[in-house]
Enzyme design. Structure first.
Site, PDB file in Angstrom:
ATOM      1  N   GLU A 159       0.789   3.596   1.886  1.00  0.00           N
ATOM      2  CA  GLU A 159       1.299   4.287   3.432  1.00  0.00           C
ATOM      3  C   GLU A 159       2.821   3.424   4.058  1.00  0.00           C
ATOM      4  O   GLU A 159       3.824   4.146   4.185  1.00  0.00           O
ATOM      5  CB  GLU A 159       0.383   3.665   4.382  1.00  0.00           C
ATOM      6  CG  GLU A 159      -0.562   5.320   4.258  1.00  0.00           C
ATOM      7  CD  GLU A 159      -1.915   4.026   3.707  1.00  0.00           C
ATOM      8  OE1 GLU A 159      -3.826   3.898   4.088  1.00  0.00           O
ATOM      9  OE2 GLU A 159      -1.552   3.186   2.801  1.00  0.00           O
ATOM     10  N   HIS A 205       0.558  -1.166  -0.101  1.00  0.00           N
ATOM     11  CA  HIS A 205       0.180   0.400  -0.255  1.00  0.00           C
ATOM     12  C   HIS A 205       0.277   1.188   0.170  1.00  0.00           C
ATOM     13  O   HIS A 205       1.864   1.343   0.401  1.00  0.00           O
ATOM     14  CB  HIS A 205      -0.645  -0.131   1.329  1.00  0.00           C
ATOM     15  CG  HIS A 205      -1.520  -1.066   1.262  1.00  0.00           C
ATOM     16  ND1 HIS A 205      -2.597  -0.950   1.809  1.00  0.00           N
ATOM     17  CD2 HIS A 205      -2.491  -1.887  -0.170  1.00  0.00           C
ATOM     18  CE1 HIS A 205      -3.523  -2.019   1.951  1.00  0.00           C
ATOM     19  NE2 HIS A 205      -3.805  -2.689   0.500  1.00  0.00           N
ATOM     20  N   ARG A 253      -9.999   1.414 -21.729  1.00  0.00           N
ATOM     21  CA  ARG A 253      -9.859   0.175 -21.349  1.00  0.00           C
ATOM     22  C   ARG A 253      -9.334  -0.315 -19.806  1.00  0.00           C
ATOM     23  O   ARG A 253      -9.211  -1.251 -19.894  1.00  0.00           O
ATOM     24  CB  ARG A 253      -9.286  -0.658 -23.201  1.00  0.00           C
ATOM     25  CG  ARG A 253     -11.243  -0.920 -23.882  1.00  0.00           C
ATOM     26  CD  ARG A 253     -10.282  -1.663 -24.856  1.00  0.00           C
ATOM     27  NE  ARG A 253     -11.600  -2.094 -25.802  1.00  0.00           N
ATOM     28  CZ  ARG A 253     -11.261  -2.615 -26.988  1.00  0.00           C
ATOM     29  NH1 ARG A 253      -9.895  -3.197 -28.007  1.00  0.00           N
ATOM     30  NH2 ARG A 253     -11.975  -3.259 -27.777  1.00  0.00           N
ATOM     31  N   GLY A 262     -23.843  -4.409 -27.954  1.00  0.00           N
ATOM     32  CA  GLY A 262     -25.419  -3.895 -28.814  1.00  0.00           C
ATOM     33  C   GLY A 262     -26.204  -3.340 -27.846  1.00  0.00           C
ATOM     34  O   GLY A 262     -26.013  -3.539 -26.353  1.00  0.00           O
TER      35      GLY A 262
END
Length: 358
Positions: free
Chosen positions: A53, A51, A185, A296
């Site tokens: 931190e 992470h 994307r 679609g």
């Protein structure tokens, strides 16, 4: 308070660098300062760990003692290899921490803040809170609603058609618009599509730059009757991505798909199709928290009907297809959708609109 805003905004700038790259974790930025000077910084690793931190504290070392920390999300409370971020902060000697937003994850929510305060660390929350939420919409949506944050992409003509009736039109949008689609994307965890789209277009669903593949995307396929061809391009490179297929069928073909590396999830048919709300709940359990839909008009309409669309990314070209064209939404039109315009960009003669669905 001015320099506090300066530092927390810098932490947000760091978080933005890994936007869309840390799934299923949020992208978090962290800086550590002493005497109003930055002594270290960190951003969530692209694998989700370590992470921000932890990275910033490791860089600061002993200098962290008596310093201030600015972080865009509440430090984690649940344990990891080196202990929770909250525990690492306590061990470091940080004297005060400025946090943009409380973590919605029940494993952490308010727990780290409470623990830090009990140990005499000054904690201030709420600085530029909305920046954290907007950057990590998928994280907040998936944890609070137990379903993925869903973005629908459509390329349409000026009269809101996605193709001619014979589907012979390969591209409606121009090359600059299509390049931007690859950017969208790349910032998504998975593509959501249907077997009908795969059969018609045989897409690769990759992120490309000048036709060079730079990323294979996870793909989720809604395939009620298991019609996906085994030679579909989307089934290539399964060592480098997840392909999750939802179907009502369990047969030799489903076994073959599992053997080559797909995840095949069987669901019961309801009214001759799969229940999309249940499907989305399954995706949450499979740790899919962000979807980019490329399919679609019928599927788009079904997602809208089930209140499963969060954003619409619309590319509009200055052409007229006519009444016989395929509509963007079967049985509906875009004007009837309750939405808010978030962004507009011009790509030569094409226009891009980003909408929030209300």
């Amino acid at each position: 308070m001015t320099y506090h805003l300066k530092f927390i905004n810098y932490a947000h700038d760091l978080a933005f660098k890994n936007f869309g790259k840390t799934f299923p974790n949020p992208s978090v930025g962290c800086i550590i300062t002493k005497n109003n000077k930055i002594i270290s910084k960190g951003v969530t690793s692209r694998t989700g760990r370590p992470h921000a931190e932890e990275i910033a504290l490791k860089k600061a070392g002993k200098k962290a003692s008596g310093a201030s920390m600015y972080v865009t999300l509440e430090p984690c409370f649940h344990s990891s290899q080196n202990g929770s971020c909250a525990d690492q902060i306590l061990r470091s000697g940080i004297k005060e921490i400025y946090i943009s937003c409380i973590d919605p994850d029940p494993r952490t929510k308010n727990k780290s803040i409470t623990k830090l305060k009990r140990n005499k660390i000054k904690v201030i929350t709420g600085l530029e809170k909305n920046k954290t939420i907007n950057l990590n919409k998928f994280f907040f949506k998936s944890l609070t609603k137990q379903k993925p944050f869903t973005k629908v992409k459509m390329a349409i003509s000026n009269d809101e058609k996605i193709a001619w009736s014979n589907y012979k039109s390969k591209w409606i949008s121009n090359s600059k618009s299509r390049s931007y689609v690859h950017k969208l994307r790349s910032n998504s965890q998975a593509i959501l599509t249907t077997s009908k789209t795969i059969i018609k277009d045989n897409p690769r669903f990759t992120v490309r730059n000048k036709n060079k593949i730079i990323k294979n995307l996870n793909v989720v396929v809604v395939d009620t009757n298991l019609n996906i061809p085994l030679n579909s391009k989307v089934l290539n490179n399964l060592h480098d991505k997840r392909v999750i297929i939802f179907t009502s069928k369990k047969n030799s073909k489903s076994q073959k798909l599992i053997q080559i590396g797909c995840e095949v999830i069987q669901m019961k048919k309801e009214n001759n199709s799969l229940n999309l709300k249940k499907l989305f709940s399954n995706l949450y359990k499979l740790k899919i928290s962000d979807l980019f839909v490329e399919a679609g008009g019928i599927f788009f309409a079904n997602l809208l009907k089930n209140n499963l669309v969060d954003e619409i990314h619309l590319f509009k070209a200055p052409i007229i297809i006519g009444e016989k064209g395929i509509p963007v939404i079967k049985g509906n039109n875009l004007k009837r959708i309750d939405k808010k315009l978030l962004e507009k960009i011009s790509f030569d003669d094409n226009s891009y609109f980003k909408y929030q669905v209300k």
